[in-house]
Structures are given as C-alpha cells and as structure tokens.
Design a protein around this motif. Structure first.
Motif, short mmCIF file in Angstrom:
data_model
loop_
_atom_site.label_atom_id
_atom_site.label_comp_id
_atom_site.label_asym_id
_atom_site.label_seq_id
_atom_site.Cartn_x
_atom_site.Cartn_y
_atom_site.Cartn_z
N THR A 1 0.95 -0.96 -0.34
CA THR A 1 0.02 -0.07 -0.11
C THR A 1 0.37 1.02 -0.12
OG1 THR A 1 -1.40 -1.44 1.32
CG2 THR A 1 -1.63 1.13 1.26
N THR A 2 1.77 1.05 0.89
CA THR A 2 2.66 2.04 0.53
C THR A 2 3.33 2.70 -0.82
OG1 THR A 2 2.94 1.92 3.45
CG2 THR A 2 5.29 3.31 1.86
N GLU A 3 3.68 1.72 -1.26
CA GLU A 3 4.63 1.58 -2.14
C GLU A 3 3.34 2.39 -3.87
OE1 GLU A 3 7.21 -0.58 -5.85
OE2 GLU A 3 6.58 -1.45 -3.37
N CYS A 4 2.59 1.76 -3.95
CA CYS A 4 1.37 2.32 -4.61
C CYS A 4 1.03 4.08 -4.82
CB CYS A 4 -0.44 1.83 -3.91
SG CYS A 4 -0.55 0.29 -5.29
N PHE A 5 1.23 3.94 -2.85
CA PHE A 5 0.74 6.06 -3.24
C PHE A 5 1.88 6.40 -2.75
CE2 PHE A 5 -3.35 4.25 -0.03
CZ PHE A 5 -3.70 4.98 -0.44
N LEU A 6 3.27 6.19 -2.45
CA LEU A 6 4.22 7.00 -3.06
C LEU A 6 4.40 6.90 -4.44
CD1 LEU A 6 7.23 5.66 -0.84
CD2 LEU A 6 6.80 7.90 -2.03
N LEU A 7 4.37 6.25 -5.07
CA LEU A 7 3.91 6.32 -7.34
C LEU A 7 3.50 7.47 -7.43
CD1 LEU A 7 4.50 2.07 -8.37
CD2 LEU A 7 6.31 4.10 -8.04
N ALA A 8 2.17 7.35 -6.97
CA ALA A 8 1.35 8.22 -6.79
C ALA A 8 1.76 9.66 -6.51
CB ALA A 8 -0.35 8.38 -6.55
N PHE B 1 -4.21 4.44 -8.52
CA PHE B 1 -3.26 4.88 -9.91
C PHE B 1 -4.27 5.63 -11.47
CE2 PHE B 1 -4.99 2.99 -14.49
CZ PHE B 1 -3.06 2.98 -14.81
N LEU B 2 -5.38 5.86 -10.35
CA LEU B 2 -6.02 7.70 -11.82
C LEU B 2 -5.53 9.00 -10.89
CD1 LEU B 2 -8.68 8.62 -11.79
CD2 LEU B 2 -9.93 8.23 -10.18
N LEU B 3 -4.78 9.18 -9.79
CA LEU B 3 -3.64 9.98 -9.21
C LEU B 3 -2.80 9.96 -10.63
CD1 LEU B 3 -3.76 10.41 -5.56
CD2 LEU B 3 -4.87 11.41 -7.12
N ILE B 4 -2.34 9.15 -10.79
CA ILE B 4 -1.16 8.90 -11.99
C ILE B 4 -2.04 9.10 -13.63
CG2 ILE B 4 0.51 7.10 -12.83
CD1 ILE B 4 0.33 5.94 -9.62
N PHE B 5 -2.88 8.33 -13.14
CA PHE B 5 -3.44 9.54 -14.88
C PHE B 5 -3.39 10.13 -15.31
CE2 PHE B 5 -6.82 8.52 -18.18
CZ PHE B 5 -6.21 8.60 -18.68
N VAL B 6 -4.19 10.87 -13.50
CA VAL B 6 -4.76 12.68 -14.12
C VAL B 6 -3.35 12.95 -14.81
CG1 VAL B 6 -5.71 13.91 -12.89
CG2 VAL B 6 -6.93 12.52 -13.50
N LEU C 1 7.58 5.73 -15.20
CA LEU C 1 6.36 5.81 -16.38
C LEU C 1 6.50 3.62 -16.26
CD1 LEU C 1 3.59 6.27 -16.89
CD2 LEU C 1 4.76 6.74 -19.33
N THR C 2 7.87 3.46 -16.44
CA THR C 2 8.09 2.01 -16.26
C THR C 2 7.69 1.05 -15.12
OG1 THR C 2 10.14 2.47 -17.95
CG2 THR C 2 10.20 -0.39 -16.71
N SER C 3 8.09 1.69 -14.35
CA SER C 3 7.45 1.28 -12.40
C SER C 3 6.10 1.07 -12.69
CB SER C 3 8.34 2.01 -11.75
OG SER C 3 8.17 1.53 -10.43
N VAL C 4 5.59 2.04 -13.00
CA VAL C 4 4.11 2.52 -12.11
C VAL C 4 3.63 0.98 -13.44
CG1 VAL C 4 2.04 3.20 -13.01
CG2 VAL C 4 4.21 4.33 -11.81
N THR C 5 4.33 0.98 -14.33
CA THR C 5 3.48 -0.50 -15.64
C THR C 5 3.76 -1.46 -14.96
OG1 THR C 5 4.01 1.30 -17.66
CG2 THR C 5 3.40 -0.65 -17.88
N LEU C 6 4.94 -1.72 -15.18
CA LEU C 6 5.12 -3.54 -14.09
C LEU C 6 4.67 -3.30 -12.87
CD1 LEU C 6 9.66 -2.94 -14.49
CD2 LEU C 6 6.59 -4.34 -15.88
N PHE C 7 4.26 -2.75 -11.91
CA PHE C 7 4.14 -3.03 -10.23
C PHE C 7 2.37 -3.07 -10.58
CE2 PHE C 7 1.96 -1.46 -6.55
CZ PHE C 7 3.35 -2.97 -5.44
#
Length: 268
Positions: A70-77, A172-177, A206-212
């Motif tokens: 969960t922490t990694e998801c929010f960090l990527l955002a 992911f929505l935050l990343i997409f926007v 973007l590569t890291s987000v796509t893979l994870f």
C-alpha cells in the motif's frame, strides 16, 4: 544492493537532495522491506522439508506485505504528482514541492499503509479457520488465506474489494490524471528535442508504474484460467521479487544524474 546503493547515493550527494530523488530514496527503502517480507521465508521453505508457518507468523507476514505494498502504491502516485508539478508548473515547482512537502507526502504514504492494512488484516484474521490449513501460495496473501475460512466470507470479500479500490485504482487514477496533464504539456513544446528530453524524465517512473500496477491488477482480478495453471503465483512473484529488484536498474539506467553519482560513490 541496488536499492541500498540508491539510498546511500541520494543521502550523500547534495545535488540529489531534490524532491524527485528524495521520493526515489523513500521508494528504495520501501522496496528493501517489501522484498524482505516474502523472499527470506520463501528461501527457507526451499531448504526445509517442514514448510509450516504459525498463525501469528502468517498474520504478521500478511500485514507487512499489505502495509508495504500500500505504501508503494501511494508513493508512486506522489512521485507522479511531483513530475506533474515539475513539468506543468515549472516556475512554481520550488515553492510547491519543498523538502518538507516531500517528507510530508512520504510520511502520508507510510501512514496510509499502516492504517489501511491494519483494518484489512483485522477483517481477515477474525474469521474462523477450522478446515484445511494448507495455503496454496508461496506466502500468506489475502485471497489464499480467506479461502481457508470455514464461514461466510461475503463481508470480508466486500472489505477486500473496498481495500483494493483504495489501494490500487485510487492512486492509479491520480497517476493517470497526472500523466494526461504531463502529456498535454509535452505536446505543446515546439521542439522535438525538448519534448523528448522532458518525457525522458518521466520514463523511469512510468515503466515502474506499468510493471507494478499491471502485475498487481492481474493478480487481484485474476481469471480462473490464470489461477488454475498457477499463473497467479508467477505474476505474484514478479511484483513481490523481480520488480523491487529491477527498480534500481530502471531508475539508474535512464537517469544520467543518478548513474554518474552512483559511479562516483562506488569509487570511494
């Protein structure tokens, strides 16, 4: 070792004390703990005939797995938001993304992981487990553990769905926007060289987000065909082991500043 080198490089190199690299250091710290939740236990099971794990041990492993994931998801955002501010509002970047703001967002990532995972685990381990005790996985994951319960798990499945909706689609929505706005700004740059240079700063993230997110989404929205052939375990192996190992390579190879700083640090 790659994550440790990134942490030491960002910490010791003053030119890397910008928010983008501070976020990267936080991500590397998270990756080290994240991979340590599953890999040591998995290696131990390879070497021992007895592959059992205690009830408390399973609960602890599942909690830290959910917490760090969960922490990694929010960090990527938040890293995507940092790139959005840098590209779409460059003149205000230094006033918006200060070091204190970066630390605050990183802290929020960790706190979100701590509390959301605690709620989720409390739902899972209040179930009665009175039938099979064989987990069909290489670590204690939510879905394989819930399958062992000998009670109605509808409420728990709803809780898992709500949790997954907060942890995966929302960040992911935050990343997409953020990337929609970034791409829109890049297309307005008249020079093709300028567009390529600006977009290259986002390539690693973007590569890291796509893979994870790609592997995590497939795992938790898996079809019966994927599950029956053990595909879910292979995909889980990707985002629990290989992606944390690949992230230092992804970020160092595509970023000349980090690559040069790492070379200087390793020569000391």
């Amino acid at each position: 070792m790659g994550n440790i080198i990134i942490i030491l490089t960002v910490t010791t190199e003053s030119q890397l004390h910008a928010p983008m690299y501070l976020f990267l250091r936080s991500l590397s710290i998270t990756e080290i703990f994240y991979i340590s939740v599953t890999v040591p236990r998995m290696l131990r099971d390879f070497l021992h005939v007895d592959k059992g794990i205690s009830f408390i041990g399973c609960a602890v492993q599942l909690y830290f797995f959910c917490f760090l994931g969960t922490t990694e998801c929010f960090l990527l955002a938040f890293m995507a938001y940092d790139r959005f501010v840098a590209i779409c509002h460059p003149l205000h970047y230094m006033t918006i993304m200060t070091k204190s703001k970066c630390s605050e967002l990183s802290l929020w990532s960790w706190l979100s992981g701590i509390f959301l995972s605690l709620i989720q685990i409390s739902y899972v381990f209040t179930l009665p487990f009175c039938s099979s005790n064989i987990i069909d996985h290489f670590f204690c994951d939510i879905l394989p553990v819930v399958k062992l319960a000998c009670a109605d798990t509808f409420a728990n499945e709803i809780a898992i769905l709500v949790y997954s909706s907060l942890v995966i689609p929302f960040p992911f929505l935050l990343i997409f926007v953020s990337y929609v706005c970034i791409i829109n700004s890049i297309l307005k740059i008249p020079s093709s060289t300028g567009r390529k240079k600006v977009f290259s700063t986002c390539g690693s993230h973007l590569t890291s987000v796509t893979l994870f997110y790609g592997t995590a989404t497939i795992t938790y929205l898996k079809t019966k065909s994927i599950e029956s052939y053990g595909g879910a375990k292979i995909i889980s192996l990707l985002y629990t082991v290989f992606i944390p190992m690949l992230n230092p390579v992804i970020y160092s190879l595509r970023n000349s500043v980090i690559k040069n700083a790492m070379c200087r640090w390793m020569k000391l």
